[in-house]
Design a protein around this motif. Structure first.
Motif, PDB file in Angstrom:
ATOM      1  N   GLY A 192       0.810  -1.271   0.080  1.00 55.05           N
ATOM      2  CA  GLY A 192       0.087  -0.106  -0.001  1.00 55.05           C
ATOM      3  C   GLY A 192       1.086   1.200   0.402  1.00 55.05           C
ATOM      4  N   ILE A 193      -0.077   1.825   0.387  1.00 52.62           N
ATOM      5  CA  ILE A 193       0.584   3.586   0.323  1.00 52.62           C
ATOM      6  C   ILE A 193       0.824   4.619   1.885  1.00 52.62           C
ATOM      7  CG2 ILE A 193       0.574   3.854  -1.978  1.00 52.62           C
ATOM      8  CD1 ILE A 193      -0.882   6.013  -1.457  1.00 52.62           C
ATOM      9  N   TYR A 194       1.668   5.008   1.772  1.00 56.04           N
ATOM     10  CA  TYR A 194       1.814   5.654   3.012  1.00 56.04           C
ATOM     11  C   TYR A 194       1.334   7.681   2.928  1.00 56.04           C
ATOM     12  CZ  TYR A 194       3.395   2.673   6.507  1.00 56.04           C
ATOM     13  OH  TYR A 194       3.541   1.394   7.385  1.00 56.04           O
ATOM     14  N   ILE A 195       0.669   7.664   3.948  1.00 58.03           N
ATOM     15  CA  ILE A 195      -0.099   9.385   3.208  1.00 58.03           C
ATOM     16  C   ILE A 195      -0.844  10.211   4.296  1.00 58.03           C
ATOM     17  CG2 ILE A 195      -1.780  11.270   2.599  1.00 58.03           C
ATOM     18  CD1 ILE A 195      -3.211   8.876   0.769  1.00 58.03           C
ATOM     19  N   MET A 196       0.636  11.302   4.522  1.00 60.68           N
ATOM     20  CA  MET A 196       1.148  12.159   5.858  1.00 60.68           C
ATOM     21  C   MET A 196       0.503  13.433   5.419  1.00 60.68           C
ATOM     22  SD  MET A 196       4.498  13.918   7.012  1.00 60.68           S
ATOM     23  CE  MET A 196       4.528  15.318   5.866  1.00 60.68           C
TER      24      MET A 196
END
Length: 318
Positions: free
Chosen positions: A1-5
């Protein structure tokens, strides 16, 4: 998946949210789904990201939905937009563009290429995936939810299932020749895409994009593609013979490809011109690739009203 800050605009506090695709081996030591790059898409031009697109090393293309103003509602698609045949790996950034079609709303096109390079070491040469690799263009036709909420509309289709069997095939052909630092040329067919639900073709209007196999042995893409003037531009890599780290290594070669983002075929006119501004052709056919052995992502600058493409070659020369 991806991380979003996310960053709180009042306090400056940061927080992270992980959007999980739910795909990838779970056994210890197995490679995960390996998303290396993401591309954001602002579909209504309000400077707020609406969707994020990414490919993974198993050949899946994902769309992450950020259209909600509540981060807890952000999510990955339930299934990939597309999965490459035989799991061709995607290790570079996808490009997201909109393609106009007459007076109809535009299509959202996601273009990407496959390939993976594991670096050479003192004991072994660089390794690459087996089998041929390709460049693809996929129509993201699942825009019904978007269209229901926004004034900027995009084309939808009754079915959103995309496979290699409903993509138009384009064919690249190498043409011998040289000019300055260019060693070899490449042409690409200009077959029309019979889009699903359209009247582009008399029959067979059931396609959702295009595919272009890279023709040379071992050829693949390990540098990020980019888009300019409606054209997808990418540097390909043709591996040299397997060599360990050495000062006398033979560097890889490759082509700088420029193909129409919406059809994957050769553009109507050559994207390349020589020093005297004559557009390049091979036996009267538009040139869609030049043998520059370039690396990285091409850059574009303007000088004296003229556009220039800037590349670095494998020898380190611009």
């Amino acid at each position: 998946g991806i991380y979003i800050m996310t960053v709180d605009h009042t306090t400056g506090a940061i927080s992270f949210r992980f959007l999980d695709t739910g795909v990838g081996p779970s056994s210890a030591g197995s490679p995960k789904n390996g998303i290396a790059y993401v591309s954001s898409a602002d579909l209504d031009g309000d400077h707020v990201t609406d969707y994020v697109y990414a490919g993974d090393v198993f050949g899946n293309v994902w769309r992450f939905d950020l259209t909600s103003s509540t981060p807890a509602n952000w999510k990955a698609g339930i299934t990939p937009l597309f999965s490459t045949p035989a799991g061709q790996p995607i290790t570079t950034r996808v490009t997201v563009t909109s393609a106009l079609s007459g007076t109809s709303p535009a299509r959202v096109m996601v273009d990407f290429a496959t390939g993976q390079q594991l670096p050479q070491t003192l004991a072994s040469g660089a390794t690459y995936p087996s089998g041929s690799q390709s460049i693809y263009g996929i129509w993201d036709s699942n825009m019904s939810a978007w269209n229901a909420l926004n004034s900027v509309q995009y084309q939808v289709a009754s079915s959103t299932t995309v496979s290699a069997s409903n993509l138009q095939t384009q064919i690249a052909t190498d043409v011998a020749g040289s000019s300055g630092n260019i060693s070899g040329f490449r042409t690409v067919t200009q077959n029309p895409v019979c889009w699903s639900g359209s009247s582009v073709c008399k029959t067979g209007n059931n396609l959702f994009g295009w595919k272009l196999a890279l023709p040379d042995s071992g050829e693949q893409v390990s540098d990020n593609p980019t888009a300019a003037d409606g054209v997808c531009i990418v540097n390909t890599t043709i591996p040299a013979s397997k060599q360990i780290l050495s000062c006398s290594n033979q560097p890889p070669s490759g082509y700088t490809m420029a193909i129409a983002s919406d059809t994957g075929g050769g553009p109507p006119a050559s994207f390349f011109a020589n020093a005297t501004n004559n557009f390049v052709s091979a036996s009267g056919t538009v040139v869609s690739g030049i043998g520059l052995s370039a690396v990285g992502t091409p850059s574009f600058v303007s000088a004296m009203t003229k556009p220039y493409m800037v590349n670095q070659t494998v020898t380190g020369v611009g």
